[in-house]
Design an enzyme around this catalytic site. Structure first.
Site, PDB file in Angstrom:
ATOM      1  N   PRO A   1      28.954   5.486   5.130  1.00 32.05           N
ATOM      2  CA  PRO A   1      27.686   5.985   5.656  1.00 32.05           C
ATOM      3  C   PRO A   1      27.413   7.375   5.091  1.00 32.05           C
ATOM      4  O   PRO A   1      28.343   8.157   4.887  1.00 32.05           O
ATOM      5  CB  PRO A   1      27.932   6.058   7.164  1.00 32.05           C
ATOM      6  N   CYS A   2      26.145   7.668   4.807  1.00 38.87           N
ATOM      7  CA  CYS A   2      25.875   8.857   3.987  1.00 38.87           C
ATOM      8  C   CYS A   2      25.914  10.181   4.748  1.00 38.87           C
ATOM      9  O   CYS A   2      25.873  11.242   4.136  1.00 38.87           O
ATOM     10  CB  CYS A   2      24.563   8.711   3.241  1.00 38.87           C
ATOM     11  N   GLN A   3      26.030  10.142   6.079  1.00 39.88           N
ATOM     12  CA  GLN A   3      26.052  11.439   6.784  1.00 39.88           C
ATOM     13  C   GLN A   3      27.422  12.084   6.773  1.00 39.88           C
ATOM     14  O   GLN A   3      27.575  13.208   7.233  1.00 39.88           O
ATOM     15  CB  GLN A   3      25.652  11.270   8.266  1.00 39.88           C
TER      16      GLN A   3
ATOM     17  N   PHE B   1      29.602  14.095   5.631  1.00 43.79           N
ATOM     18  CA  PHE B   1      30.042  15.224   4.802  1.00 43.79           C
ATOM     19  C   PHE B   1      30.279  16.450   5.637  1.00 43.79           C
ATOM     20  O   PHE B   1      29.645  16.680   6.645  1.00 43.79           O
ATOM     21  CB  PHE B   1      28.972  15.553   3.756  1.00 43.79           C
TER      22      PHE B   1
END
Ligand SMILES: C[S@@+](CC[C@H](N)C(=O)[O-])C[C@H]1O[C@@H](n2cnc3c(N)ncnc32)[C@H](O)[C@@H]1O
Length: 356
Positions: free
Chosen positions: A79-81, A83
Site C-alpha cells: 500500500p502506498c502510504q 513511508f
C-alpha cells in the site's frame, strides 16, 4: 528462479512470473480469501496469512526462506502510504512499516535476492512531493541494488485495459540497471473489449451459473489465449440491478458516461467515472475493486468477475474464490498477469546473463 510475493493478493503479479517459468515459493498477505485464491491457482506455492507491519511476520518469512535455500526475486505491491519521511520512523504508525518490510526481509535473508520489484500506482511518484519515490530509491541504494523505475501502460503489453502502474526494479549491483521490456503493441492494434469478452454469455435474461460449458466458440486470438487451458466457464455470474439503474445505463452510448445522459437522468452519480460504458473497439477503463460505476459495452449491467478478469488478462483457468465482493476486490487489486509476464521474461534475460 525462485520468487517471494509480498502483499500478494490473489497473485496476479506472481501468476505472470509462474507463466514465465519462475517458481513462486510463497505468497504473503493479510486477506484470507485472496490467499485462498492464490493457493488454488499456484498449486506448488505456500501462503502465509501475516501482517507485514509486524516484526514477527518478517522473522517467520525469513526463517521459511532460509530453510528452503532463499529466493532470487522478491515482488511486492505494498500500500502506498507506508513511508516514514520524517527521519524518525514512528513505531506506532503501522502503515509506516509496510513498505520497509520488503527491504527488511531482503536484508535479513542469508543470501541476498538478485532482484526486488515494487509495484504501485503512478501517483506514488509525486506522493509527498516526490519524497516517497526518493525514499524507495534510497532503500535500494542502501541495500546495494541499482534501481530503475517506469510507468508501464498495460495495453502496450497486450492487456485490453487502460491501466498505468509504476514499477521499480532493483538489481543486485553486478547485474547493472534493469531495462524495461519494449511495448509489444501500439495504439492501432490494442486488444479491445470486444476481442476480450464478446464470447461470454450476455446474462440479460438470467444471472447465470458457475462452472458451465462455454456456449460459444472463441472469436478472437485473445479469447483463444484466455481459454487455452480452460474447459469450463467460472466466475461469470450477473448482478441484479434496479430498474432505475438499467434505465439510466441504457441511455449511455458506448464509450460514454454521465455527461452523455439527458438532463435530469442519473444525476445521483456525477463524478468522473459515473455511468461509464466501455467501448467495444477500445481497451476498457481501469478495472477497480467493484465500485459498480463501469458497465458492459453492450449489455445494461456491470461486468462479471470473469469479464473483469479477462480485461485484467487472467486466463479462464484462474479461478476466484470467496464472496463475489471479495472476488471483485481480488481482480481489481491485481497486477495484470500478462504485464507481470513481460517483466518476468525481461528479468529472466538479465539474470541469466553473466554478471557484469
Ligand atoms: C494492491 S494489492 C496487491 C495485489 C497483488 N500484487 C496482485 O497482483 O494480485 C495489496 C495487498 O496488500 C495487502 N495488505 C495490506 N495491508 C497489509 C498488511 N499489513 N500485511 C499484509 N498484507 C497487507 C492487501 O490485502 C492486498 O491484497
Amino acid at each position: 528462479m525462485k520468487v517471494l510475493d509480498l502483499f500478494s493478493g490473489c497473485g496476479g503479479f506472481s501468476y505472470g512470473f509462474q507463466e514465465a517459468g519462475y517458481e513462486v515459493l510463497l505468497g504473503v498477505d493479510n486477506a484470507d480469501l485472496a490467499l485462498e485464491t492464490f493457493k488454488y491457482n499456484h498449486k506448488n506455492s505456500q501462503t502465509f496469512n501475516l501482517d507485514l507491519s509486524d516484526n514477527k511476520s518478517i522473522d517467520k518469512i525469513v526463517k521459511f526462506l532460509d530453510d528452503v535455500g532463499g529466493v532470487d526475486v522478491i515482488i511486492a505491491g505494498p500500500p502506498c502510504q507506508g513511508f516514514s519521511l520524517t527521519g524518525s520512523r514512528k513505531e506506532d504508525d503501522e502503515r509506516n512499516k509496510l513498505f520497509y518490510s520488503v527491504f527488511e526481509i531482503s536484508k535479513a535473508l542469508k543470501e541476498k535476492p538478485k532482484a526486488i520489484i515494487i509495484e504501485n500506482v503512478p501517483g506514488l511518484a509525486t506522493l509527498y512531493k516526490g519524497k516517497a519515490k526518493l525514499e524507495i530509491e534510497r532503500n535500494f541504494e542502501e541495500n546495494g541494488y541499482t534501481h530503475s523505475s517506469k510507468i508501464l501502460y498495460a495495453p502496450d503489453y497486450g492487456v485490453p485495459q487502460i491501466r498505468k502502474r509504476l514499477f521499480f526494479v532493483g538489481l543486485d549491483k553486478p547485474y547493472g540497471k534493469f531495462i524495461f521490456p519494449n511495448a509489444i503493441r501500439d495504439e492501432k492494434d490494442y486488444v479491445t473489449c470486444e476481442e476480450a469478452i464478446s464470447d461470454l454469455p450476455s446474462l440479460e435474461d438470467n444471472l447465470g451459473k458457475d462452472n458451465i460449458e462455454y456456449p460459444k466458440e472463441p472469436t478472437s486470438s485473445y479469447q483463444k489465449l484466455m481459454r487455452k487451458n480452460a474447459s469450463r466457464l467460472h466466475n461469470h455470474i450477473g448482478t441484479k440491478h434496479t430498474d432505475l439503474v438499467v434505465d439510466v445505463i441504457s441511455q449511455v452510448p458506448e464509450g460514454g458516461n454521465h455527461k452523455d445522459l439527458p438532463k435530469g437522468v442519473g444525476e445521483s452519480r456525477k463524478f468522473n467515472e459515473a455511468w461509464t460504458r466501455y467501448h467495444s473497439k477500445k481497451p476498457s477503463k481501469t478495472i477497480d475493486t467493484g465500485h459498480r460505476n463501469h458497465f458492459h459495452y453492450k449489455y445494461n449491467r456491470v461486468p462479471t468477475v470473469r469479464e473483469n478478469a479477462r480485461l485484467q488478462s487472467f486466463p479462464d483457468d484462474f479461478i476466484f474464490l470467496g464472496s463475489k465482493t471479495a472476488q471483485y476486490r481480488q481482480v481489481g487489486n491485481a497486477v495484470p498477469p500478462l504485464l507481470g509476464y513481460h517483466i518476468a521474461m525481461k528479468l529472466k534475460e538479465v539474470l541469466n546473463n553473466e554478471k557484469i
